[in-house]
Design an enzyme around this catalytic site. Sequence first.
Site, PDB file in Angstrom:
ATOM      1  CG  ASP A 118      -2.007   1.008   1.186  1.00 56.70           C
ATOM      2  OD1 ASP A 118      -1.791   2.117   0.643  1.00 56.70           O
ATOM      3  OD2 ASP A 118      -3.107   0.717   1.688  1.00 56.70           O
ATOM      4  CG  ASP A 154       1.382  -0.096  -9.439  1.00 58.60           C
ATOM      5  OD1 ASP A 154       1.469  -0.462  -8.241  1.00 58.60           O
ATOM      6  OD2 ASP A 154       0.426   0.573  -9.875  1.00 58.60           O
ATOM      7  CE1 TYR A 193      -4.543  -5.765  -6.040  1.00 59.32           C
ATOM      8  CE2 TYR A 193      -2.940  -6.332  -4.340  1.00 59.32           C
ATOM      9  CZ  TYR A 193      -4.230  -6.007  -4.708  1.00 59.32           C
ATOM     10  OH  TYR A 193      -5.211  -5.931  -3.756  1.00 59.32           O
TER      11      TYR A 193
END
Length: 211
Positions: A118, A154, A193
Amino acid sequence: MRVRKRKGAEEHLENNPHYVISNPEEAKGRWHEIFGNNNPIHIEVGSGKGAFITGMAEQNPDINYIGIDIQLSVLSYALDKVLDSGAKNIKLLLVDGSSLSNYFDTGEVDLMYLNFSDPWPKKKHEKRRLTYKTFLDTYKDILPEQGEIHFKTDNRGLFEYSLASFSQYGMTLKQVWLDLHASDYQQNIMTEYERKFSNKGQVIYRVEARF
């Protein structure tokens, strides 16, 4: 990212004690005994639905892997992948990554992975980022001298922040990838992800940092 609550997730974990360690505090200092060998131990903090940790375990049978996540439903999906793979060199922990020193002795972990953590983009939440200095204190404690963190994301902002955090902590940036999927790096195992973001054309960043 929160995952919708999965019915029966708790029972699923409880019914698979060979893979899911229910009292991890009691495992501290005993991980080689639990695995039944003296192979290196690699951990992934924030293991998600288990694609990465399972893929790594299949690729490297002589390394022990521990997947760590705080979300019950997410870890139950990771368990599905572990069971499907049949890999014997994986354990799973339902714990908070900020308290790793409660579950691992000094130098007990050989290498750790942080994948798509996160980003906590707001400045007021900086201390929640898994590459913040207080987290690095914990990682340094459970890793050996010159232990390594392998980090993928990312999120460019988080990546730049993490490079600075590692450097300010005195860590060595062994290798940095500004576009992992465009590189010649062959050992990459994608997370859920990562595959999703890559399919959208997003750049994936990676760094190997050493204490």
